[in-house]
Every structure is written in structure tokens, then in C-alpha cells.
Design an enzyme around this catalytic site. Structure first.
Site, PDB file in Angstrom:
ATOM      1  N   ASN A 317       0.832  -1.207   0.000  1.00 60.79           N
ATOM      2  CA  ASN A 317       0.000   0.000   0.000  1.00 60.79           C
ATOM      3  C   ASN A 317       0.866   1.257   0.000  1.00 60.79           C
ATOM      4  O   ASN A 317       2.076   1.203  -0.201  1.00 60.79           O
ATOM      5  CB  ASN A 317      -0.942  -0.004   1.206  1.00 60.79           C
ATOM      6  CG  ASN A 317      -0.202   0.182   2.517  1.00 60.79           C
ATOM      7  OD1 ASN A 317       0.864  -0.392   2.715  1.00 60.79           O
ATOM      8  ND2 ASN A 317      -0.759   0.973   3.411  1.00 60.79           N
ATOM      9  N   CYS A 319       1.922   3.086   2.324  1.00 60.50           N
ATOM     10  CA  CYS A 319       2.929   3.189   3.385  1.00 60.50           C
ATOM     11  C   CYS A 319       3.649   1.874   3.639  1.00 60.50           C
ATOM     12  O   CYS A 319       4.377   1.752   4.616  1.00 60.50           O
ATOM     13  CB  CYS A 319       2.288   3.682   4.681  1.00 60.50           C
ATOM     14  SG  CYS A 319       1.514   5.298   4.530  1.00 60.50           S
ATOM     15  N   GLU A 321       2.914  -1.072   4.745  1.00 64.89           N
ATOM     16  CA  GLU A 321       2.679  -1.977   5.874  1.00 64.89           C
ATOM     17  C   GLU A 321       1.553  -2.972   5.617  1.00 64.89           C
ATOM     18  O   GLU A 321       1.370  -3.910   6.392  1.00 64.89           O
ATOM     19  CB  GLU A 321       2.389  -1.183   7.165  1.00 64.89           C
ATOM     20  CG  GLU A 321       0.945  -0.754   7.361  1.00 64.89           C
ATOM     21  CD  GLU A 321       0.574   0.495   6.588  1.00 64.89           C
ATOM     22  OE1 GLU A 321      -0.494   1.069   6.847  1.00 64.89           O
ATOM     23  OE2 GLU A 321       1.372   0.909   5.722  1.00 64.89           O
TER      24      GLU A 321
END
Length: 630
Positions: A317, A319, A321
Site C-alpha cells: 500500500n 505506506c 505496511e
């Protein structure tokens, strides 16, 4: 009716309180306690005792909601989901549907992690860059509330024929028609590529050595180390036949990397793996990106019940994570919140706390399923099928400092394991308990599980400020003092544990202020101070001063108890040798990390942390993703 405790406002520092008021509270809310109570009521599913407990967790700073949850109710169209992972399928309908979906998601406040599965240019396709340029432009076309614009990341396989053009999209210079300056980028890297890099970096030095008993012994040991690794199997039997005499020719073969059209499966070009890897590392050093997603590591960890359904992970995604399965029918959904490790000792054995947090996120997920517009049918299908959530953490470095534990020490490694093993074991129990109470997710039928996934560690820099100025995510503090500008004024923020220590050590206010001024002049570092012991200086090391291998090993240790991934960023000095940077990246893969987030440097860090300007009225000043805050 929720009983509010206004005295809990004292847990905020000035910056955290102002940030919450500026960016998250509704106009008719006069106190942060009202904001927490509103969120608790919205997602308690009419369970008043649960609402009270959720309010207590948030107001005591044990639980940090993600940004979309924290700002929920400020706009009519907002949904409480942080981030979405659509897959760009290589058909006319796939291109059209994904564009419509992403546009809708941007308007409701979601960040985008786009998996790019389209072919290179041919008689029917223009290739990836023209398509990605439309997404790049739409980042600025949709404003989400008062605080930010849309934010996207695109992930491309490292074997795609356009990988070199893709890597250049954020670099300075070149044809502006091939620039994607608003679009973050990530690369899916399989084990087959990393094995080549490992073999070449391990054996290439022997090419320049003269044959002798010593070098040949070292060579055999190096080959044995490679052969015995869990990454090498039946397809790698040739390693047993590697000879010192013919090493150069054999490594030339290893260094070949095929670029393959995903539509036809044909090899379009063969390049050197080492040159491509070096391009990735240098581009990360220059731009902070691409994010790296070790896609085989992610897919190995995918639950067997989802593998049995033919599902696979194709991207991460915004970020890095979240790692969940996607395809032309599924857009993965990030439903996130974070536990504040600063208070770990207070909630670590509270079984009700874990159950309530998971129930809260299950309710958030159900709200999205019930209220999402028809355009988001793929995201609703994914959310309903797997009911994945991401319970993360913030305050790890702060917790260590509260115990006066050096983050590079053995006690830190032991605490790290204890924390995440504890959280994981409690959540496994909760998963089965909610599966029995509320029913299994469709993907999980036969397992007793309510959720396919339960844990993911987001970056949550803003949340850490709001939650009592703790350390973000599992990252170290970047400075022990910094100035931050907001639309409401400037704030000087201090490391609260260091502040407490200096107040005890230096009673005189003026003398103490001189020490803080000295720390500020040294970019937030305390390594020059005579007033601190050697151990205390180790405890309050800042991110640039910490061995990055230590951070990688901490991340690797906790990854065993995280079923998704972590937003793991690394810091390197601008003059760092590329061989060292390569070593750290290679170690991250070898030790089982699924993703790497940003590549930070001191040049960025000095501006970013000692004078951290984030004028929330101007979205261009916000360099870090806020969608996964939580």
C-alpha cells in the site's frame, strides 16, 4: 452515555493538542475528549459499555485510531478506512473500472496503493507511463477535507520491460512527459532476483583474487553458506558445480535478468541484475523511493486458506505496511489502529483491551461495508471476504527510553520480542473468540477465524504527536528537540523522557535551557553533552546515530509476530558507501522483512526534524503519508 474525563487533556503536549484541533476535531467540539467520545459512539455497534471502554482507551492514549477514524464526521462523504489497494488489470474494462474506483476513493479520503499489471507498449497498449500520468495528475485534482490532497503509490514488478523508465519517474531531469512527481513508486522484487544479487555480491570479490589454498577455502565456505540458505532449493543445484577457475563466466550468466511482458510472457530484453539493483539503491538515495516489496516473502506468509482460494499478493500500500491479496475483483482495504507502547505495562495483560480493539476495528470495517458507494464494490467484496484489520504500534523507542534501555542493546531485542509476541498471542485468541461470536470471514471458513489478518505497523508520525508526543511507529526519534510550524503557530517539542532526566539532573532553569539550546544546535543530538553518562547518551541516540542494521534486526524479529508488514524506513548519511547501503538492504531481505519504506538522509532529516514545517493548510508541505496514521 459516555462519562468524559476532561483531566485527560493534560496527557497532550501543546503541539499534539493543537494538531488534533486543527486537523481532526469538528467545529462544534470544544474538547479532544468530545472527539474521542464521538468516535467511540460511532463504532461501538450500540454497545454502550464498549463505547465507554473505547473512549477510556483513546483518552488515556492507549489506543490511537487511524486518521480517517480520528477525523470521522467532519465531512458527509468520509469513510473510516485509511488506504486501499486496487489492481490495474490489463483489459479495457479493468482500466476503466480502476480509474473510476480510484477517483471515488480519493474523494472519500483514501490513500491508494496501485498494483500495475498492464503490458508494455504495443499495437493495443500505450504502456504504463501514460496511464500512470493520469493517476499522477489526479493526486492534485482531489482535495480531502482541509488538510491534504490525494496520495497514491504505484507498484511494478522488477521484471516488467518498463522498469527502468518507471524508476526514473521521480528523478530530477529528463523528459517531463515521463515524470510522475506526485505519484510515489514501489517495486515488487522476487526471491529469484535477490538470490542473484546475493550470489554476485558474495562471490564476485573472488574473481579478482589469485588462486591459493586460503582463497579457495574461503570460496568453498561462501558457496556452502549460499547453498545451505533457506532461499536455495532444487533449482539452485548448479551452485554445487561452481568452480573457482571459471567463476567470472559463471557469474556473467547469473547476472542476466530478463524483462518479460506480463501480457505475452515473452522476454523483451535482458539486462544486468547488478546494474538494476544499483539503480534502485541510487534512486532511493536520491528520491527516498522506490519502496521495496519482497513479494515472495509476502506470499509465503499468506494464510493457506487464502492460497487455497487461488489468491495472491500483488502489491503493498501507500505506506508499505499492508500486504493483502488483490486481483481484478478485489481491492484490499486497510482498516488500521495502533497500540501505544508507551503504556504497554498498563494494558499488556488486559484481555478485555485486545478484544475491544479488535471489535472496534471489526465495527469500523462493517461500517465501510454498509456505507460504501456502488463504485467501491471491489473494495467491499475484499473487506467482506477477508475482514482483514491492521493493529499496529507506536511508541517503541519511547518505551525503551522510559526504561533507560539502549535501542541497540540486547535488552532492547528481548523487550521487542516480548512486546510483539504478547500482542500476537492475545490477538490470536481474540480472533477465534470473535469468530465464534460473530462468525468466520468467508475466506476463513473452517478455521474459526473472524479476520484473515490482524496486525500491521503503520508509520503514524502524526498520531505519535497527538498521543502524548511519543515516538512514531517502531522508528527511533529523529531528534530530541525540534521546531514544528502549523497553521496555528510554531511549537518547540522536546523528548519527554530526556526532559524529565534533565530536570532531575539540572535543577537550574537557565542552565537547563542552555543545554537544550546546545542540543538544538547539534541537530537534536545529545552526544556532545558532559552532563549525561555514556549509557544515557546511548539511550537518547537519534535515528541518524543508530546502526541501521540494528533497526533491521529488530524489525526482522518482530515480523515473526506480524501477519502483514511494517513501515520500515532506513537512514543513511549522504556520503555513505553504496556497499554498506546494499548490505543493509540485502540483510532486510535475508532476515524476512516483507517491505522497506523510505530511504532517509541527513539532508532531508535536518530540514524535516529540527525544523519540521508542516503547514496543514498547504498540502504540498506534507511529505509523509497521513492516511495510515493510527
Amino acid at each position: 452515555m459516555i462519562t468524559i474525563d476532561e483531566s485527560r487533556n493534560n496527557l497532550f503536549d501543546a503541539l499534539g493538542l493543537q494538531r488534533l484541533k486543527d486537523s481532526y476535531m469538528k467545529e462544534d467540539e470544544s474538547s479532544p475528549q468530545e472527539r474521542f467520545a464521538f468516535i467511540a459512539r460511532q463504532f461501538c455497534a450500540d454497545d454502550e459499555p464498549l463505547a465507554q471502554r473505547l473512549y477510556d482507551y483513546m483518552s488515556q492514549h492507549w489506543l490511537s485510531p487511524s486518521s480517517p477514524q480520528l477525523s470521522f464526521g467532519r465531512t458527509k462523504q468520509g469513510l473510516p478506512i485509511a488506504c486501499f489497494l486496487p489492481y490495474l488489470h490489463d483489459t479495457a474494462r479493468g482500466l476503466i473500472d480502476t480509474w473510476a474506483e480510484v477517483s471515488e476513493l480519493s474523494m472519500i479520503g483514501g490513500g491508494i496503493g496501485l498494483g500495475v499489471g498492464i503490458r508494455q507498449p504495443d499495437e493495443k497498449s500505450v504502456g504504463i507511463i501514460p496511464h500512470l500520468r493520469t493517476y499522477d495528475a489526479s493526486c492534485t485534482a482531489y482535495k480531502q477535507g482541509q488538510t491534504r490532497r490525494g496520495s497514491y503509490a504505484a507498484y511494478l514488478d522488477i521484471s516488467h520491460p518498463e522498469i527502468l523508465s518507471f524508476l526514473n519517474t521521480r528523478r530530477v531531469g529528463g523528459d517531463h512527459n515521463y515524470k510522475l512527481l506526485n505519484l510515489h513508486n514501489g517495486v515488487n522484487v522476487p526471491d529469484s532476483f535477490m538470490k542473484k544479487i546475493w550470489i554476485l555480491s558474495t562471490l564476485a570479490p573472488f574473481v579478482k583474487m589469485d588462486p591459493c589454498p586460503t582463497t579457495e577455502t574461503l570460496f568453498k565456505k561462501a558457496v556452502t553458506t549460499l547453498k545451505d540458505s533457506r532461499y536455495f532449493g532444487a533449482d539452485d543445484r548448479w551452485l554445487g558445480e561452481v568452480s573457482f577457475a571459471a567463476l567470472a563466466e559463471q557469474l556473467d550468466v547469473v547476472n542476466r535478468w530478463d524483462l518479460i511482458d506480463p501480457h505475452t510472457g515473452k522476454v523483451k530484453e535482458t539486462i544486468k541484475a547488478t546494474e538494476l539493483w544499483e539503480r534502485i539503491i541510487l534512486t532511493r538515495a536520491e528520491t527516498g523511493e522506490p519502496y521495496i516489496h519482497w513479494i515472495d516473502t509476502s506470499n509465503r506468509a499468506l494464510p493457506q486458506f487464502q492460497k487455497n482460494l487461488g489468491l495472491s499478493i500483488r502489491q503493498s500500500n501507500l505506506c508499505s505496511e499492508v500486504v493483502l491479496p488483490t486481483d481484478e475483483t478485489r481491492t484490499a482495504v486497510c482498516c488500521l489502529a495502533s497500540l501505544n507502547l508507551d503504556y504497554f505495562d498498563k494494558w499488556c495483560n488486559n484481555e478485555q483491551f485486545y478484544l475491544d480493539v479488535a471489535t472496534y476495528l471489526d465495527n469500523v470495517l462493517q461500517y465501510f461495508i454498509d456505507h460504501a458507494p456502488p463504485t467501491l464494490k471491489r473494495a467491499v467484496h475484499s473487506a467482506r471476504s477477508e475482514r482483514a484489520i491492521g493493529i499496529g504500534a507506536l511508541g517503541f523507542h519511547s518505551y525503551l527510553q522510559s526504561k533507560m534501555v539502549d535501542i541497540e542493546s540486547l535488552p532492547a531485542y528481548l523487550i521487542n520480542k516480548k512486546i510483539f509476541k504478547t500482542i500476537s498471542s492475545h490477538l490470536e485468541r481474540v480472533n477465534l473468540e470473535l469468530g465464534e461470536l460473530r462468525g468466520e470471514a468467508p475466506d476463513c471458513v473452517g478455521t474459526g477465524r473472524r479476520f484473515s489478518h490482524m496486525t500491521a505497523i503503520a508509520p503514524n508520525a502524526t498520531s505519535s504527536i497527538i498521543m502524548g508526543n511519543t515516538s512514531p511507529s517502531c522508528e527511533p526519534f529523529r531528534a530530541n528537540i525540534y521546531k514544528q510550524d502549523t497553521i496555528s503557530g510554531s511549537f518547540v517539542t522536546y523528548n519527554k523522557h530526556l526532559k524529565r532526566l534533565l530536570e532531575e539532573r539540572i535543577p537550574d532553569n537557565q542552565a537547563r535551557e542552555r543545554v537544550w539550546s546546545s542540543i538544538k544546535m547539534h541537530d537534536g543530538s545529545v552526544q556532545h553533552l558532559n552532563q549525561l553518562t555514556v549509557q544515557e547518551k546511548k539511550v537518547f541516540k537519534t535515528w541518524p546515530e543508530i546502526n541501521q542494521l540494528s533497526l533491521v534486526m529488530l524489525a526482522a524479529d518482530r515480523q515473526k509476530w506480524i501477519d502483514q508488514s511494517q513501515s520500515t524506513s532506513l537512514f543513511f548519511n549522504p556520503d555513505e558507501r553504496i556497499s554498506y547501503v546494499h548490505k543493509i538492504h540485502l540483510k532486510a531481505w535475508l532476515h524476512g522483512l516483507k517491505t522497506l519504506y523510505y530511504f532517509r538522509s541527513r539532508k532531508i532529516l535536518t530540514v524535516d526534524k529540527v525544523h519540521h514545517t508542516t503547514t496543514t493548510a498547504d498540502p504540498k508541505t506534507e511529505n509523509d503519508c497521513t492516511f495510515c496514521e493510527g
